[in-house]
Structure formats: structure tokens, C-alpha cells
Design a protein around this motif. Structure first.
Motif: not given
Length: 68
Positions: A33-43, A45-49, A62-68
Motif C-alpha cells: 500500500i503506497n501513497d502514490r503510484r510506484p512508477m519506477f517499481l513497475y520497471e 518488477l518487470e525486469e525481475l519477472g 494505491f494497493k498493488i498486488e505483486i506475484f509471479r
């Protein structure tokens, strides 16, 4: 696993999220859960699969669910 990053200044939310991903088991989901949209994190995450689902909350966070 839920990681509440609200109230933290960049780059702390991203650093905490990447550290938590190192402990994520197969088939598990990390919810952040972040205060703002994590634009740099998205890049990263994609690199890490990883994949993600982002949903803006009623309070503007923003609620972001991260998974493989």
C-alpha cells in the motif's frame, strides 16, 4: 503478506518492497500500500519477472498486488 508503505518518502517504499520480494515464496502474493503510484517499481518488477495488479483506493492510496 501486506506491506504498508504509506508515509514513507522515496526511495524507501521501493527498497522495502524489493527486500520483501526476496522472502516471497512460490505462489505467494505480496500486497503493498503506497501513497502514490510506484512508477519506477513497475520497471523493476518487470525486469525481475513479476506481475502486478494496481488498484487506487478511496483514500487516494494505491494497493498493488505483486506475484509471479
Amino acid at each position: 503478506m501486506i506491506l504498508d508503505n504509506r508515509g514513507l518518502e522515496p526511495p524507501q517504499p521501493m527498497m522495502r518492497t524489493l527486500a520483501a520480494l526476496e522472502t516471497l515464496g512460490e505462489g505467494e502474493i505480496l500486497t503493498i500500500i503506497n501513497d502514490r503510484r510506484p512508477m519506477f517499481l513497475y520497471e523493476q518488477l518487470e525486469e525481475l519477472g513479476y506481475k502486478q495488479r494496481t488498484e487506487q483506493q478511496n483514500d487516494g492510496s494505491f494497493k498493488i498486488e505483486i506475484f509471479r
